[in-house]
Design an enzyme around this catalytic site. Structure first.
Site, PDB file in Angstrom:
ATOM      1  N   ASP A  83       0.853  -1.187   0.000  1.00  0.00           N
ATOM      2  CA  ASP A  83       0.000   0.000   0.000  1.00  0.00           C
ATOM      3  C   ASP A  83       0.896   1.246   0.000  1.00  0.00           C
ATOM      4  O   ASP A  83       1.792   1.362   0.843  1.00  0.00           O
ATOM      5  CB  ASP A  83      -0.864  -0.055   1.275  1.00  0.00           C
ATOM      6  CG  ASP A  83      -1.993   0.957   1.277  1.00  0.00           C
ATOM      7  OD1 ASP A  83      -2.385   1.405   0.186  1.00  0.00           O
ATOM      8  OD2 ASP A  83      -2.492   1.272   2.379  1.00  0.00           O
ATOM      9  N   GLU A 135      -1.727   5.805  -8.987  1.00  0.00           N
ATOM     10  CA  GLU A 135      -2.714   6.785  -8.499  1.00  0.00           C
ATOM     11  C   GLU A 135      -2.632   8.098  -9.269  1.00  0.00           C
ATOM     12  O   GLU A 135      -1.551   8.621  -9.533  1.00  0.00           O
ATOM     13  CB  GLU A 135      -2.519   7.049  -7.001  1.00  0.00           C
ATOM     14  CG  GLU A 135      -3.516   8.072  -6.446  1.00  0.00           C
ATOM     15  CD  GLU A 135      -3.594   8.109  -4.913  1.00  0.00           C
ATOM     16  OE1 GLU A 135      -3.274   7.087  -4.272  1.00  0.00           O
ATOM     17  OE2 GLU A 135      -3.969   9.159  -4.380  1.00  0.00           O
ATOM     18  N   HIS A 224      -9.226   4.477  -2.314  1.00  0.00           N
ATOM     19  CA  HIS A 224      -8.527   4.519  -1.023  1.00  0.00           C
ATOM     20  C   HIS A 224      -9.412   5.244  -0.003  1.00  0.00           C
ATOM     21  O   HIS A 224     -10.432   5.814  -0.350  1.00  0.00           O
ATOM     22  CB  HIS A 224      -7.208   5.283  -1.179  1.00  0.00           C
ATOM     23  CG  HIS A 224      -6.134   4.458  -1.783  1.00  0.00           C
ATOM     24  ND1 HIS A 224      -4.957   4.185  -1.131  1.00  0.00           N
ATOM     25  CD2 HIS A 224      -6.058   3.814  -2.970  1.00  0.00           C
ATOM     26  CE1 HIS A 224      -4.205   3.417  -1.899  1.00  0.00           C
ATOM     27  NE2 HIS A 224      -4.847   3.176  -3.025  1.00  0.00           N
ATOM     28  N   ASP A 269      -9.062   0.549   6.392  1.00  0.00           N
ATOM     29  CA  ASP A 269      -8.072   0.413   7.449  1.00  0.00           C
ATOM     30  C   ASP A 269      -8.598   0.992   8.760  1.00  0.00           C
ATOM     31  O   ASP A 269      -8.665   0.305   9.784  1.00  0.00           O
ATOM     32  CB  ASP A 269      -6.772   1.115   7.024  1.00  0.00           C
ATOM     33  CG  ASP A 269      -5.641   0.912   8.015  1.00  0.00           C
ATOM     34  OD1 ASP A 269      -5.788   0.057   8.928  1.00  0.00           O
ATOM     35  OD2 ASP A 269      -4.612   1.595   7.908  1.00  0.00           O
ATOM     36  N   SER A 270      -9.031   2.249   8.733  1.00  0.00           N
ATOM     37  CA  SER A 270      -9.450   2.918   9.973  1.00  0.00           C
ATOM     38  C   SER A 270     -10.557   2.167  10.707  1.00  0.00           C
ATOM     39  O   SER A 270     -10.566   2.132  11.943  1.00  0.00           O
ATOM     40  CB  SER A 270      -9.928   4.346   9.674  1.00  0.00           C
ATOM     41  OG  SER A 270      -8.860   5.124   9.188  1.00  0.00           O
TER      42      SER A 270
END
Ligand SMILES: [Zn+2]
Length: 322
Positions: A83, A135, A224, A269-270
């Site tokens: 990542d 990206e 993302h 993730d969070s």
């Protein structure tokens, strides 16, 4: 099944109108929670490692944990992804070290420099059977060492995507349509408040997404910063001694809609961090005499598993697609 690349996963996801979850891994409990959920729901899954995770847990430990998960879950495809790789050397080190997919994030550079660095990584990766995510556009927020202050983010410009993909040969493209890294994705000023006083963020720019899809038919898009920051876990953190006022994420129904379109990979993730921290705080408050890490890491691991199962079934739509 050995570790796989994301190539087949994305083809099936694109055609099937769902997305594959990419969850960040930092330790054994997180790897286990994610892959147990994916295994039980017969879902493909991407385990991703950031530069910060490698610094925390060490490359070899993470690869071996993921290899163990592959062995324990032979019926589902699992990819191991870097990542936010920010240099050729970091990407090369992961390609040489057993990853099946890497991201080169040169989105903070100029268009030409982004193309040059991405192309360099693609050439090395493809020669080694590894796929590359790139990206265009920048997200606001904080993720490990990636920090973009609010106001300095920029949406992807659809008129650039064809040339970028063409010239770099990348296999998937992360775009910026209003998602954001971290648990504080928007300032209170950017949001409205609902009847319960909870912040409601501005909607994702589906017009930008649709314009990109038109220009890149059949090409996998990545989002993302797509945690939803569930208020039940923010509340749990705050109720048991934490202090996370006004943490806010992306509403799940908007991500569900993106998953039915060309978005094949959604990064989360969070939400895992929040679920673990909320449950550990609760455990400590309720059992002040306990001191065996297994006692509080067990409910934390279960919380990861429940969170990932929820995402697979209600946000990604990847259950039964292994
Ligand atoms: Zn990211």
């Amino acid at each position: 099944m050995a570790l796989v690349t994301t190539k087949d996963m994305f083809k099936k996801a694109y055609d099937g109108g769902y997305a594959v979850g990419a969850f960040n891994v930092n330790n054994m409990e997180i790897v286990q929670g994610i892959t147990e959920a994916a295994g039980e729901l017969k879902s493909p899954v991407i385990l991703q490692v950031s530069k910060g995770a490698r610094a925390y847990a060490n490359h070899t430990y993470l690869v071996k944990l993921v290899e163990a998960a592959v062995e324990e879950n032979p019926e589902i495809p699992i990819a191991l992804h870097l990542d936010h790789g920010d240099t050729f050397e970091l990407c090369k080190s992961c390609i040489d070290g057993g990853f099946t997919s890497v991201m080169i994030d040169a989105s903070s550079k100029s268009f030409e420099d982004n193309i040059a660095l991405t192309k360099q990584v693609v050439e090395y990766a493809h020669a080694n059977g590894v796929v590359v995510e790139a990206e265009l556009g920048t997200l606001a927020g904080i993720e490990d060492e990636v920090v973009v202050e609010a106001g300095h983010e920029s949406y992807t410009r659809p008129e650039e995507v064809e040339e970028f993909v063409d010239r770099t040969g990348c296999d998937s493209l992360a775009i910026a349509i209003g998602t954001s890294h971290g648990a504080y994705k928007f300032t209170a000023e950017q949001c409205t408040r609902n009847a319960d006083g909870i912040l409601v963020p501005p909607p994702l720019r589906f017009d930008v997404l649709e314009e990109c899809i038109k220009r890149l038919p059949g090409f996998p898009i990545v989002l993302h910063g797509s945690s939803s920051v569930p208020q039940e876990f923010v509340k749990m953190v705050n109720q048991y001694g934490g202090n996370m006022p006004d943490a806010v994420g992306i509403p799940e129904e908007q991500l569900r809609k993106a998953a039915t379109l060309a978005v094949c990979k959604i990064n989360i993730d969070s939400d895992i961090r929040l679920a673990m921290t909320g449950n550990i705080r609760k455990y400590f408050a309720e059992h002040p005499d306990h001191f065996d890490p297994r006692q509080y890491l067990k409910p934390a691991r279960q919380a990861v598993k429940d969170m990932v199962a929820h995402k697979i079934q209600y946000v990604l739509g990847s259950d039964g697609k292994a």
